[in-house]
Enzyme design. Structure first.
Site, PDB file in Angstrom:
ATOM      1  N   GLU A 413       0.904  -1.300   0.077  1.00 51.45           N
ATOM      2  CA  GLU A 413      -0.100   0.005   0.067  1.00 51.45           C
ATOM      3  C   GLU A 413       0.788   1.199   0.006  1.00 51.45           C
ATOM      4  O   GLU A 413       0.669   2.143   1.112  1.00 51.45           O
ATOM      5  CB  GLU A 413      -0.874   0.024   1.009  1.00 51.45           C
ATOM      6  CG  GLU A 413      -1.982  -1.252   1.143  1.00 51.45           C
ATOM      7  CD  GLU A 413      -2.986  -1.351   2.279  1.00 51.45           C
ATOM      8  OE1 GLU A 413      -2.780  -0.363   3.492  1.00 51.45           O
ATOM      9  OE2 GLU A 413      -4.157  -1.787   2.245  1.00 51.45           O
ATOM     10  N   GLU A 558      -5.449  -7.858  -0.934  1.00 51.95           N
ATOM     11  CA  GLU A 558      -6.456  -7.712   0.193  1.00 51.95           C
ATOM     12  C   GLU A 558      -7.565  -7.352  -0.290  1.00 51.95           C
ATOM     13  O   GLU A 558      -7.983  -6.560  -1.084  1.00 51.95           O
ATOM     14  CB  GLU A 558      -5.781  -6.632   1.203  1.00 51.95           C
ATOM     15  CG  GLU A 558      -4.276  -6.849   1.720  1.00 51.95           C
ATOM     16  CD  GLU A 558      -4.007  -5.864   2.773  1.00 51.95           C
ATOM     17  OE1 GLU A 558      -4.782  -5.287   3.284  1.00 51.95           O
ATOM     18  OE2 GLU A 558      -2.799  -5.835   3.229  1.00 51.95           O
TER      19      GLU A 558
END
Length: 649
Positions: A413, A558
């Site tokens: 991320e 995710e």
């Protein structure tokens, strides 16, 4: 010999011959007193100096530094060392008295960003129990300047005015005497984060800003302290199974497909299990469960890949021969007591291989920190870009002959908003330090130089310019000039600046993250959103076009959440997208202690949430009622088959 010493010697000889004069006796007595006083003073100074050095010594000192100090010892030091073999009780009591008593609350906020009128901070909180008794459960009350909001994990968080109240989760209520635990949150305040005071179970605490006490509760978990722990044969435990065949499970890509060595299309359907990034230095949950049975149950439930979040800091410590303590239940995992934290990871890989599982390490954070994922970039003041690269290189080189590890997720991320300037991750054709595209290509080349067989997962960023020609340098600070998506979920830049891995282009997989409204209320969740509206407003232009246009495969690294509304509708639509298009994915997550999503197991880390598992089971790779693994020789758990026996997609 000097003239002064000659005179002194001759005087002493004369004194011996003639007898000792009373004045001389008095003089010598005075001199003796002075000498004794000086000796005592020197001893006190030396002792005081040593105590000062010891008390200010950093816990972060390297083992090599300690070794060099030891090597420089003199004969006098050796004598002192011999006398220290039997410690002085009074000295030990003195050291204990100096240890800070009571409850210590430490906190840090290494990353912050603006969200409307709030300053958001990724906050980590450590609770250290230096009281005289173990805690069975706890309630933490923090007074925080201009507190506005808080979403946390590893506890139950409640905001009222400027008071944040956190109660323990079911799995971390017990804190041993001398033990500690850590919790984390994304906290919103009207000013820079400042904790004014803290109470634990109604008792005032010492509050410290800076390094946070990590999970260290082994004393509490070691239920067989009175038993002698048998040393295990670590070499034997780490020996890989004879059923494994090395080198036949490497994967590659062709367009939007991932293929095995024979050209058979595969489907990576995995799960996340974190802990190597948080300070636990092994998998979270082993405080209640066994590593062996946990790995077995993941395989038996049909997940064929485990994404393992890790910190670059921990990997680099391993590379230097430093092994931070792994925190787990010593009684439940007795065989781990003979291993350091790296050997425990090696043991996990051996268990994964025995159960037909594959593994994907993920550099989840630069530093070891439960809130490390909130930091925008892949480096910090403590962990440099060079350190980040080194962690990936070392890991790739160490396991280059182990096809249990089939992929690397380069960085979790990368993100940052338009008003954060150089602190935000960007995607263009520059060589800027914060250009994730350039860094990802560099990192991939270093990994593939060590092991050219692994897949490379490249995540997205957070923002991308609406007009790349006018704002390609991200100079605008106006948020209206950018497209926004989840952290790591914006891969619009691939259309303009695709990742170039040169001769290893068939190792590239793009890996976005996507979540539902319980994690954050994004604009595309407003009103009565549908599968069609999500595709139009978010998925297609941010990342799904990559697979649709056959540019490269996708792996959603995710996705997940609570099985309640308003999240369940999004979960159902995301599952439909994955199922209809055979999108590779790793579900978030196995852990019960994921505060904003929950886990596949409940708080004991043993009992499965059957409702959630049945939901996810629909997008696990299955043929003929059997789960399909990614190993050609070893079937996936008790309910699966080998890749060799599978037909392929």
């Amino acid at each position: 010999m000097s003239d002064e010493k000659k005179d002194a010697n001759s005087q002493q000889e004369n004194v011996g011959k003639k007898g000792i004069n009373k004045k001389l006796i008095i003089a010598f007595a005075g001199m003796g007193a002075v000498i004794v006083g000086l000796v005592i003073a020197l001893i006190l100074v030396a002792t005081s100096g040593k105590k000062d050095v010891d008390s200010s010594a950093s816990k972060a000192e390297s083992s090599s530094a300690v070794a060099s100090e030891t090597d420089d010892t003199s004969e006098e030091d050796s004598v002192a060392d011999e006398s220290e073999d039997e410690p002085d009780d009074e000295e030990e009591e003195s050291k204990d008295d100096k240890k800070e008593k009571g409850f210590i609350i430490s906190y840090s906020g290494d990353n912050s960003w603006q969200d409307g009128d709030k300053v958001m901070t990724g906050m980590e909180i450590g609770i250290e129990n230096n009281s005289d008794e173990a805690l069975k459960e706890w309630t933490l009350e923090l007074e925080i300047d201009q507190l506005k909001s808080c979403d946390g994990w590893n506890g139950n968080f409640k905001v009222k005015g400027n008071k944040l109240t956190v109660t323990n989760a079911d799995y971390n209520g017990e804190i041993a005497k001398g033990g500690s635990t850590s919790i984390g949150c994304n906290i919103g305040t009207g000013t820079k984060l400042n904790v004014k005071s803290a109470k634990l179970n109604g008792v005032e605490c010492t509050v410290k800003k800076g390094k946070v006490s990590q999970n260290n509760n082994n004393n509490n978990n070691n239920q067989n302290n009175d038993k002698k722990v048998t040393e295990k044969d670590v070499k034997k435990l780490l020996k890989r199974t004879s059923k494994a065949k090395q080198g036949d499970d490497w994967l590659h890509t062709d367009g939007s497909k991932i293929l095995d060595k024979d050209g058979k299309e595969v489907w990576l359907t995995g799960v996340n299990w974190f802990g190597y990034n948080t300070g636990t230095n092994t998998f979270d949950g082993l405080w209640n469960s066994e590593l062996v049975s946990s790995v077995e149950t993941i395989a038996d439930h049909g997940f064929n890949l485990i994404r393992v979040p890790m910190s670059a800091e921990l990997i680099n410590q391993w590379s230097e021969g430093e092994y931070p303590k792994a925190n787990y239940n010593n009684a439940y995992n007795e065989e781990l007591n003979s291993m350091n934290s790296l050997e425990i990871f090696d043991y996990f890989l051996k268990l994964a291989e025995e159960n037909g599982l594959k593994v994907m390490p993920d550099i989840h954070s630069a530093e070891t920190n439960a809130s490390g994922h909130t930091v925008n970039l892949w480096y910090t003041d403590k962990v440099t870009v060079k350190d980040y690269y080194h962690a990936l290189e070392w890991l790739a080189d160490r396991y280059k002959d182990n096809d249990t590890i089939v992929a690397f997720d380069l960085k979790n991320e990368p993100h940052g908003k338009s008003n954060e300037g150089d602190a935000a991750a960007i995607w263009n054709d520059s060589k800027d330090a914060n250009n994730w595209k350039y860094v990802a290509e560099t990192a991939a080349s270093k990994v593939l130089a060590k092991n050219p067989n692994v897949l490379i997962m490249v995540e997205g960023i957070e923002i991308y310019p609406k007009n790349i020609k006018k704002n390609g340098d991200y100079s605008s600070t106006n948020s209206d000039d950018y497209y926004f998506n989840w952290w790591g979920g914006n891969l619009r830049g691939v259309k303009d600046y695709p990742i170039d891995l040169g001769k290893y282009q068939d190792k590239l997989v793009y890996s976005p993250h996507d979540y539902g409204p319980t994690v954050y209320q994004q604009p595309w969740f407003e009103g009565d959103y549908t599968y069609k509206s999500l595709m139009k407003d978010c998925w297609k232009d941010n990342w799904f076009y990559i697979q649709k246009q056959d540019v490269a495969p996708l792996l959603i690294g995710e996705w997940g959440g609570f099985m309640t509304e308003p999240n369940l509708t999004w979960m159902t639509y995301m599952r439909k997208l994955i199922k209809d298009n055979h999108v590779n994915h790793t579900f978030w997550c196995f852990n019960a202690n994921s505060g904003d999503t929950g886990g596949l197991v409940k708080d004991d880390f043993v009992t499965w949430d059957e409702e959630k598992y049945d939901f996810v089971k629909e997008v696990l790779w299955q043929e003929g009622g059997k789960f399909v693994g990614l190993d050609h020789a070893i079937p996936l758990g008790d309910n699966g088959i080998t890749l060799k026996k599978a037909k392929g997609l």
